[in-house]
Design an enzyme around this catalytic site. Sequence first.
Site, PDB file in Angstrom:
ATOM      1  N   CYS A  33      -5.089  -3.682   2.540  1.00 18.34           N
ATOM      2  CA  CYS A  33      -4.751  -3.501   4.197  1.00 18.34           C
ATOM      3  C   CYS A  33      -5.791  -3.927   5.079  1.00 18.34           C
ATOM      4  O   CYS A  33      -6.374  -5.041   4.966  1.00 18.34           O
ATOM      5  CB  CYS A  33      -4.116  -2.506   4.230  1.00 18.34           C
ATOM      6  SG  CYS A  33      -2.897  -2.515   5.995  1.00 18.34           S
ATOM      7  N   VAL A  57      -0.081  -2.510  10.560  1.00 24.73           N
ATOM      8  CA  VAL A  57       0.511  -2.096  11.813  1.00 24.73           C
ATOM      9  C   VAL A  57      -0.146  -3.123  13.094  1.00 24.73           C
ATOM     10  O   VAL A  57       0.652  -3.278  14.089  1.00 24.73           O
ATOM     11  CB  VAL A  57       0.403  -0.746  12.403  1.00 24.73           C
ATOM     12  CG1 VAL A  57       1.332   0.278  11.560  1.00 24.73           C
ATOM     13  CG2 VAL A  57      -0.884  -0.235  12.202  1.00 24.73           C
ATOM     14  N   LYS A  80      -9.762   2.034  -1.810  1.00 23.97           N
ATOM     15  CA  LYS A  80      -9.803   1.213  -0.446  1.00 23.97           C
ATOM     16  C   LYS A  80     -10.996   1.575   0.117  1.00 23.97           C
ATOM     17  O   LYS A  80     -11.485   2.837   0.400  1.00 23.97           O
ATOM     18  CB  LYS A  80      -8.558   1.635   0.348  1.00 23.97           C
ATOM     19  CG  LYS A  80      -8.519   1.018   1.813  1.00 23.97           C
ATOM     20  CD  LYS A  80      -7.271   1.477   2.650  1.00 23.97           C
ATOM     21  CE  LYS A  80      -7.150   0.552   3.926  1.00 23.97           C
ATOM     22  NZ  LYS A  80      -5.760   0.954   4.520  1.00 23.97           N
ATOM     23  N   GLU A  91       0.848  -1.089   0.115  1.00 24.11           N
ATOM     24  CA  GLU A  91       0.011   0.090  -0.001  1.00 24.11           C
ATOM     25  C   GLU A  91       0.922   1.274   0.074  1.00 24.11           C
ATOM     26  O   GLU A  91       2.019   1.518   0.589  1.00 24.11           O
ATOM     27  CB  GLU A  91      -0.903  -0.033   1.341  1.00 24.11           C
ATOM     28  CG  GLU A  91      -1.814   1.218   1.433  1.00 24.11           C
ATOM     29  CD  GLU A  91      -2.537   0.889   2.938  1.00 24.11           C
ATOM     30  OE1 GLU A  91      -2.098   0.229   3.725  1.00 24.11           O
ATOM     31  OE2 GLU A  91      -3.315   1.723   3.103  1.00 24.11           O
TER      32      GLU A  91
HETATM   33  C1  ACM Z   1      -4.080  -0.335   7.335  1.00 22.78           C
HETATM   34  O1  ACM Z   1      -4.985  -0.184   6.819  1.00 22.78           O
HETATM   35  N1  ACM Z   1      -2.874   0.494   6.483  1.00 22.78           N
HETATM   36  C2  ACM Z   1      -3.501  -0.607   8.430  1.00 22.78           C
END
Ligand code: ACM
Length: 270
Positions: A148, A175, A115, A40
């Site tokens: 992510c 994370v 996203k 990402e």
């Molecule tokens: C994330 O979605 N970058 C943790």
Amino acid sequence: MKTLTVASIQNSPEFGNIRANLHDLMGLLPLGCDLAVLPELCATGYQFRCRDEVMEMAEVIAPGQQPGPITTRLSEAAASSGITIIAGIAERDGDKLYNSSVLIRPDGSRHIYRKIHLFLDEKNLFDPGDLGFSVVDACGVKVGMMICFDWIFPESARTLALKGAQIIAHPSNLVLPWCPEAMITRSLENRVFTMTANRVGRELRTDTPLEFIGLSQVVSPTGMRLAQLGKEGTGAALATINISESHKKITAANDLFADRRPEFYQEDIS
Ligand code: ACM
């Protein structure tokens, strides 16, 4: 039997140093592989301080428009190497900003995903994705993208699988610690290959220090980890996959999708 060589790339970008980050990414692309997934926001870094800062580094990536420098450089790499590249990029579309992923084929054609489930401060930086989950043909197989934090919503991978994805590409900047294990279940419960490409390193540009957990991986439709990198260091988690393994037959009597009972999955449980 159709086999593909695939790679989940793990990098360690320096925030804002797009030129150096792209140079590093080019050096991590394995020669001869068919499909490479990059993390990402792979060339900018993650921890933008404000929307204006995103606006400065975001670029046009949508098909049919002249793309920005990161997309252009990745398109050149796809063309010269023959690798289909999927990469996370900050996207600008007018005054909208998306945390996007672009799939670039060696012929230069591309497809985007924006996203849908934004994480933490991303809610102040990006607009929520508006294109839904879709599946496209690439390298002769069906590929879907999610980014992510989409992992924690099982609906993301399920939707892609129901739409026919055989491989789910998952550019990430993880994370929280749980995703690499959870993606084993996402693979298994949908009988798809998943490719999580994460980054390593730290960013300390706001009051919330972030440490990225690495562990980029490729997981098979039966939940086998075919390749995984460490919590530190850059590289490519490389695997040769047999795409026919993404079939939905669990036993002689059970088909993952034919056996679904959607009439009992409604959200209204009153
Ligand atoms: C994330 O979605 N970058 C943790």
